[in-house]
Design an enzyme around this catalytic site. Structure first.
Site, mmCIF file in Angstrom:
data_model
loop_
_atom_site.group_PDB
_atom_site.id
_atom_site.type_symbol
_atom_site.label_atom_id
_atom_site.label_comp_id
_atom_site.label_asym_id
_atom_site.label_seq_id
_atom_site.Cartn_x
_atom_site.Cartn_y
_atom_site.Cartn_z
ATOM 1 C CE LYS A 54 -3.900 -2.280 2.332
ATOM 2 N NZ LYS A 54 -4.921 -2.155 3.414
ATOM 3 C CE1 TYR B 195 -9.522 -2.968 0.262
ATOM 4 C CE2 TYR B 195 -8.409 -0.987 -0.500
ATOM 5 C CZ TYR B 195 -8.380 -2.210 0.153
ATOM 6 O OH TYR B 195 -7.209 -2.678 0.704
ATOM 7 C CG ASN C 40 -3.608 -2.556 6.849
ATOM 8 O OD1 ASN C 40 -3.445 -2.174 5.699
ATOM 9 N ND2 ASN C 40 -4.683 -3.213 7.233
ATOM 10 C CG HIS D 273 -5.173 -6.102 -0.528
ATOM 11 N ND1 HIS D 273 -6.399 -6.109 0.083
ATOM 12 C CD2 HIS D 273 -5.282 -6.939 -1.604
ATOM 13 C CE1 HIS D 273 -7.228 -6.905 -0.606
ATOM 14 N NE2 HIS D 273 -6.569 -7.417 -1.632
ATOM 15 C CD GLU E 293 -8.761 -8.661 -3.974
ATOM 16 O OE1 GLU E 293 -9.592 -8.315 -3.115
ATOM 17 O OE2 GLU E 293 -7.618 -9.069 -3.677
#
Ligand code: GDP
Length: 138
Positions: free
Chosen positions: A9, A49, A112, A115, A126
């Protein structure tokens, strides 16, 4: 052989953690069969998302995911979906197990670092969200 989608990310890229994440994959015998860096615009982040669109954190999450470059990868191996999620650690870094990527590097429930797809169907959709077949070396 199972495949999964991994994203480093924007926080992970900004903080210089690309090498660290890939080292952990390679140390755990997880094969990278496709990789590229890209910067999602807000529409791409919202599309990725979409499953979370009703959640209170949707705007913040998609703003964050489109705030800078990310590294997207396809990983391959036996049980790679759960194996990689184990390496990532729990969504909330405060609950993540010792030695996981999120425990070691996340600074926030949202920021975080990584992913990973959560099941075979999400992995497949995805992967095709980001890669066409010519970009996959597996
Ligand atoms: P994951 O599969 O572990 O990434 O977790 P989820 O699919 O539940 O959530 C997707 C992403 O949304 C997470 O990785 C976080 O970046 C973010 N997220 C999840 N829960 C929260 C929350 O309560 N607040 C905020 N701001 N972000 C969250």
């Amino acid at each position: 052989m199972e495949k999964t989608l991994s994203i480093i990310k924007p926080d992970g890229v900004k903080r210089g953690l690309i090498g660290e994440v890939i080292r952990r994959l390679e140390n755990n015998k997880i094969k990278v069969i496709a990789i590229k860096m890209l910067h999602m615009d807000i529409n791409q982040a919202q599309g990725f998302y979409a499953v979370h669109q009703e959640r209170p954190f949707f705007k913040s999450l998609t703003d964050f995911m489109s705030s800078g470059p990310v590294v997207v990868m396809i990983l391959e191996g036996d049980n790679v979906i759960s194996k990689y999620r184990e390496l990532m650690g729990a969504t909330n870094y405060k609950e993540a197990a010792e030695g996981t990527i999120r425990k070691d590097f996340a600074t926030d429930i949202e920021k975080n670092v990584v992913h990973g797809s959560d099941g075979p169907e999400t992995a497949s959709s995805e992967i095709s969200y980001f890669f066409n077949t010519f970009e996959i070396a597996g």
